[in-house]
Write an enzyme that holds these catalytic residues in place. Structure first.
Site, PDB file in Angstrom:
ATOM      1  N   GLY A 114       0.785  -1.222   0.000  1.00 13.12           N
ATOM      2  CA  GLY A 114       0.000   0.000   0.000  1.00 13.12           C
ATOM      3  C   GLY A 114       0.814   1.268   0.000  1.00 13.12           C
ATOM      4  CB  VAL A 262      17.461 -19.897  -3.285  1.00 15.93           C
ATOM      5  CG1 VAL A 262      18.495 -20.576  -2.392  1.00 15.93           C
ATOM      6  CG2 VAL A 262      18.088 -18.744  -4.054  1.00 15.93           C
ATOM      7  CG  HIS A 537       2.627  -5.274   8.167  1.00 18.65           C
ATOM      8  ND1 HIS A 537       2.076  -4.160   8.764  1.00 18.65           N
ATOM      9  CD2 HIS A 537       2.672  -4.990   6.851  1.00 18.65           C
ATOM     10  CE1 HIS A 537       1.795  -3.249   7.845  1.00 18.65           C
ATOM     11  NE2 HIS A 537       2.142  -3.734   6.670  1.00 18.65           N
TER      12      HIS A 537
END
Length: 601
Positions: A114, A262, A537
Site C-alpha cells: 500500500g 533458491v 506484516h
C-alpha cells in the site's frame, strides 16, 4: 573444434554483456563464482545489492523467484493497489489464520504494498538493543543508529501549497532528500472534507495532530506520505525502480537472475565451526537444478516466510525436526522460524450522504492510539491484566519461542513499551471510496503477544512451509482488536465525521448491535473471528536477539554458528513496531550493507 570455440565465445560474450542486466537464463549464473549471492530480489535484497555493487571490483548475484514486472501497470500504478492479490505476482501463504501475502516479483512486497511511509516509536527501535548481548550495544540497533539509514534510502518531496491545504504536512528533519526511494504525497490527493473530519474526531479522542509521524512519535493522527514518484504520474517507487533501474545498464558487476528459486545454501563439509557457505543451489519446480558459488558471503533476503524456509532446507534449524525430513543438520538452531509475529486486520465502513471526495487518493490519514486512548476508562484494568498475565502468556506461547523464560523477558520489554512509553497498539487507517460507502477504516492491533511459527514439513523446496500465526492465542490481542472496532464505530458517530454518515454498513448494527459501549464483546468477537485476516506484516522468524533469548542472527546479522551467512529483511526484527514496515526495512538494509562492507575492510 572451431565450432566449439565459436559456441564458447558466444556464450562468454552473452554472459559478460548480461552481467549487469536482469536475466532469465539460469545458465548465465550456473557454476560461476560471485563475491556475494543475495537470495531474494525484494526490498532488502535489491537495496543491499545496489550498495555492495557500488564497488566495481565486487561481483553480486541476486536470485529472485518472481519475474521482472516493472512495466506491469498492476505494479507501477499505485491506484491499482490490490489488483495483484491472488495473482502470480504475489506469494499466497496459507496459515491457520488466513493467507499471508507477499510480493513475488522483482522488488518484492515494495512492488505490491500500500506504499504507506511511516516509522515506529523511538523507544521501539531502542528496545532492539536491549534484546541483544551487551557487547553488541555499540553496533547501533536503536533509533539514533537507524534514523540516518532510513533517511539515506529516501528522497522526500515536500507537499505543495495545494496539498498542504488538503492536510499534508511535514518536518524536514524527519526525511532524507537524496536517497533512491521517492516519497511524496499523491498529486491527486483527496481534498474533500472526509479526511480532515476524521482527523478532527481523532483530536477529540485525545490524539494530537502531528505534522509528521516519521520522527519517532507516531502516537497521533497524521497524514503520512507514500513511496511514490510524484514526477512520474504518482507511479510506485519500489526497491526495483529505486535501487536497480537507475544503474542496471552501468553496473557490470551485478547480475539479477529472475524466475529461479533458491533451494538451499551449500556449505563446506570440512569446516564445522563456524560453518562456511560456499554457494547456493537454485532451479524451478519442473526444471533443472543449478549451482552458483560465493567467494565471500551468502545473504538471505527472502522475507519472513522465505528466509527461515531456506535456512531450514539448508540444515539450519531444529535438528530433530529437520532429521525427520531427511535433512542433515548444519547448525542446530531451534528458533529458526519461531517468534513469528503477524497482525490481524478488519475493515469497517459507513454509508454516506453525497459529497465530493475531492480527488482520487490514495487515502493517507492514519490514527495511532495508545492503550490509554483506545481503552479509555478501561485502560488501567487492561494494564493490570497485562502485568499479571505475562508469566501465563509466556508459558502458553513457549512452543513458538526458545522457552517460556526467554519469551517472558521479551514480553516484559514489549509491555513496558505499551504501558510506560505510550507505544501505539492499534492502527486506524481512514479509507475513502469514490462510490458507495465512501468512508471506512482498516483497523488492526499492532503489537500482538501471540506468537507463531514457520516450519518446513517436507524436504521439497517448492512446498509451502507450515505456517501457524496463532491469532488471538493471547486474549489481549482480541481485546485490542475489539477496542479498535469500538473506537471506529464511535468515530463514525462523532461530529464532524457523523455529518457525512448515514449509518455504519460494515459490519453494521445487525451483525454487531450498537450499545452504550458501542457493541458487546461477544458480538465483536464473533465478527472479528469470522472476518479478520493477516495484514501481511510478518516479522521475527530469524530474529536479531541474543542467543539466550532465541535469536537467530547476531548484531552483525550473521546466522549464529556460521561465518558468512547473513539475513537481511523483516524477519530479523525482534518485535513489532507501530508502523508499516517499508521505511524501517530500507533502513535495516542500508545499515546491513555498511556492516557487510566494514567486515571486508
Amino acid at each position: 573444434m572451431i565450432n566449439l570455440l565459436l559456441v564458447w565465445v558466444v556464450l562468454l560474450r552473452e554472459a559478460l554483456s548480461s552481467f549487469a542486466a536482469v536475466v532469465t537464463n539460469p545458465v548465465l549464473a550456473s557454476n560461476r563464482t560471485f563475491d556475494y549471492i543475495i537470495l531474494g530480489g525484494g526490498l532488502a535484497g535489491l537495496t543491499v545489492a545496489n550498495r555492495l555493487s557500488e564497488n566495481c571490483t565486487i561481483s553480486v548475484l541476486v536470485i529472485e523467484a518472481g519475474q521482472d514486472n516493472r512495466d506491469d501497470p498492476r505494479i507501477y500504478d499505485i491506484y491499482q493497489y490490490g489488483s495483484t492479490h491472488g495473482t502470480s505476482l504475489e506469494w499466497s501463504y496459507p496459515s491457520n489464520g488466513g493467507v499471508i501475502r507477499g510480493g513475488r516479483t522483482l522488488g518484492g512486497s515494495s512492488s505490491v504494498n500500500g506504499a504507506i511511509w511511516t516509522r515506529g516509536t523511538k523507544q521501539q527501535y531502542d528496545a532492539w538493543s536491549q534484546l541483544l548481548d551487551p557487547i553488541d550495544a555499540s553496533v547501533g540497533w536503536n533509533w539514533d543508529g537507524l534514523l540516518s539509514y532510513m533517511k539515506k534510502a529516501e528522497s522526500f518531496s515536500a507537499p505543495t501549497s495545494q496539498q498542504r491545504a488538503k492536510g499534508a504536512d511535514y518536518v524536514a528533519s524527519c526525511h532524507g532528500s537524496r536517497g533512491p526511494v521517492n516519497v511524496a504525497f499523491p498529486n491527486l490527493m483527496y481534498g474533500g472534507p472526509q479526511q480532515s473530519y476524521f482527523a478532527s474526531v481523532m483530536v477529540k479522542f485525545g490524539l494530537a495532530k502531528n505534522p509528521d509521524l516519521n520522527g519517532g512519535t507516531p502516537n497521533c493522527v497524521s497524514f503520512p506520505p507514500l513511496s511514490l514518484n510524484k514526477n512520474d504520474g504518482d507511479h510506485r517507487s519500489s526497491s526495483a525502480t529505486a535501487y536497480l533501474s537507475p544503474v542496471e545498464s552501468t553496473r557490470t558487476n551485478w547480475m539479477t537472475l529472475v524466475g529461479q528459486q533458491v533451494t538451499k545454501i551449500i556449505f563446506n563439509p570440512s569446516t564445522v565451526h563456524p560453518r562456511v557457505a560456499t554457494g547456493v543451489q537454485f532451479g524451478t519446480l519442473s526444471g533443472a537444478r543449478y549451482t552458483a558459488f560465493a567467494r565471500r558471503e551468502v545473504i538471505v533476503a527472502a522475507g519472513s516466510i522465505g528466509s527461515p524456509k531456506i535456512l531450514q532446507l539448508s540444515g539450519i534449524g531444529d535438528a530433530t525436526a529437520l532429521s525427520s525430513l531427511g535433512i542433515a543438520s548444519i547448525v542446530d538452531l531451534k528458533t529458526v522460524g519461531k517468534n513469528l509475529q503477524e497482525q490481524t486486520i478488519n475493515i469497517m465502513a459507513a454509508n454516506t450522504t453525497y459529497f465530493d471526495v475531492g480527488g482520487r487518493g490514495p487515502s493517507d490519514a492514519i490514527a495511532y492510539p495508545n492503550i490509554y486512548q483506545l481503552f479509555g476508562t478501561q485502560a488501567n484494568a487492561m494494564i493490570s491484566h497485562i502485568q499479571s498475565s505475562l508469566p501465563a502468556w509466556a508459558a502458553s506461547q513457549a512452543g513458538s519461542a526458545l522457552s517460556a523464560g526467554a519469551l517472558r523477558n521479551i514480553y516484559t520489554i514489549q509491555s513496558n513499551l505499551i504501558i510506560a512509553q505510550n507505544a501505539p497498539i492499534a492502527e486506524v487507517t481512514f479509507k475513502t471510496k469514490n462510490s458507495g460507502d465512501k468512508i471506512g477504516t482498516n483497523i488492526w492491533q499492532l503489537l500482538p503477544f501471540s506468537r507463531g511459527t514457520v516450519q518446513i514439513s517436507s524436504s521439497n523446496p517448492f512446498d509451502i512451509p507450515e505456517i501457524k500465526v496463532n491469532f488471538f492465542a493471547i486474549d489481549f490481542d482480541m481485546a485490542t482488536q475489539i477496542a479498535a472496532a469500538r473506537f471506529t464505530r464511535h468515530a463514525f458517530q462523532t461530529a464532524p465525521l457523523s455529518t457525512l454518515s448515514t449509518g455504519e454498513s460494515l459490519p453494521g448494527f445487525t451483525l454487531v448491535p450498537d450499545s452504550p459501549d458501542h457493541g458487546s464483546t461477544a458480538n465483536w468477537t464473533s465478527w472479528i473471528m469470522n472476518n479478520a485476516r493477516p495484514v501481511a506484516h510478518p516479522i521475527a522468524t530469524c530474529a536479531m536477539m541474543s542467543r539466550s533469548l532465541g535469536g537467530v542472527v547476531d548484531a552483525q546479522l550473521r546466522v549464529y554458528d556460521t561465518k558468512n551467512v547473513r539475513v537481511v529483511d523483516a524477519s530479523i526484527m525482534p518485535i513489532q513496531i507501530s508502523a508499516h514496515l517499508s521505511s524501517t526495512v530500507y533502513g535495516i538494509a542500508e545499515k546491513a550493507a555498511d556492516l557487510i562492507k566494514n567486515a571486508q575492510n
